[in-house]
Motif scaffolding. Structure first.
Motif, PDB file in Angstrom:
ATOM      1  N   LEU A  36       0.821  -1.212   0.000  1.00 30.20           N
ATOM      2  CA  LEU A  36       0.000   0.000   0.000  1.00 30.20           C
ATOM      3  C   LEU A  36       0.864   1.276   0.000  1.00 30.20           C
ATOM      4  O   LEU A  36       0.557   2.236  -0.711  1.00 30.20           O
ATOM      5  N   GLU A  37       1.923   1.272   0.782  1.00 28.06           N
ATOM      6  CA  GLU A  37       2.805   2.439   0.867  1.00 28.06           C
ATOM      7  C   GLU A  37       3.503   2.735  -0.453  1.00 28.06           C
ATOM      8  O   GLU A  37       3.879   3.879  -0.716  1.00 28.06           O
ATOM      9  N   ASN A  38       3.698   1.716  -1.269  1.00 27.30           N
ATOM     10  CA  ASN A  38       4.429   1.858  -2.528  1.00 27.30           C
ATOM     11  C   ASN A  38       3.521   1.786  -3.740  1.00 27.30           C
ATOM     12  O   ASN A  38       3.984   1.485  -4.842  1.00 27.30           O
ATOM     13  N   ASN A  39       2.251   2.062  -3.548  1.00 26.12           N
ATOM     14  CA  ASN A  39       1.270   1.895  -4.607  1.00 26.12           C
ATOM     15  C   ASN A  39       0.474   3.187  -4.780  1.00 26.12           C
ATOM     16  O   ASN A  39       0.128   3.834  -3.796  1.00 26.12           O
ATOM     17  N   THR A  40       0.170   3.530  -6.022  1.00 27.99           N
ATOM     18  CA  THR A  40      -0.613   4.736  -6.297  1.00 27.99           C
ATOM     19  C   THR A  40      -1.983   4.412  -6.884  1.00 27.99           C
ATOM     20  O   THR A  40      -2.713   5.319  -7.266  1.00 27.99           O
ATOM     21  N   CYS A  41      -2.342   3.140  -6.943  1.00 32.24           N
ATOM     22  CA  CYS A  41      -3.629   2.730  -7.517  1.00 32.24           C
ATOM     23  C   CYS A  41      -4.773   3.075  -6.566  1.00 32.24           C
ATOM     24  O   CYS A  41      -4.617   3.054  -5.356  1.00 32.24           O
TER      25      CYS A  41
END
Length: 142
Positions: free
Chosen positions: A96-101
């Protein structure tokens, strides 16, 4: 425990296969087991994955991999000796921390259905089957 990006996902395949065989394959026909084996040993498929690993004393104990630019969870496996210790939640939080979706999907195994619900996923359809693999389509809205 540390969470790190996995550069060579092939190193994680023994863990993936072992956990799959112990917890999921028991529900699959031989065709489903073979389909999963073929998928995780396809160089083309593996190239599409972005993965994070959980390590304890440099030993891989869990993996979560996404594809489609983080829009879909493709692999999520934690060594059975480390279940219920927050490893899966830590991997999920890292994704989640590394995701922009805005939305993340998964085709959950029957075994992992409750785990995904605890992570905030909602079921989108009834149980489906493809190549002997039963799964439940789910999504998470960020």
């Amino acid at each position: 425990m540390t969470i790190e990006e996995i550069k060579n996902i092939e190193e994680a395949l023994p863990l993936v296969w072992d956990v799959f065989c112990e917890y999921e394959a028991v529900q699959y026909p031989d065709s489903g087991k073979q389909a999963f084996w073929d998928a995780i040993h396809s160089k083309e498929y593996l190239k599409t994955l972005h993965a994070y690993g959980a390590y304890e004393d440099e030993k891989l104990i869990g993996i979560m991999a996404t594809r489609n630019e983080g829009k879909h969870i493709a692999l999520f496996f934690v060594d059975g000796n480390f279940h219920r210790k927050g490893i899966g939640r830590s991997l999920w939080n890292t994704v989640l921390e590394n995701n922009t979706c805005k939305e993340i999907t998964v085709n959950s195994s029957i075994y992992a259905l409750e785990i995904y619900k605890k992570l905030g996923f909602v079921q989108m359809d009834d149980v489906c089957e493809s190549d002997g693999i039963k799964f439940v389509p789910m999504k998470y809205e960020v």
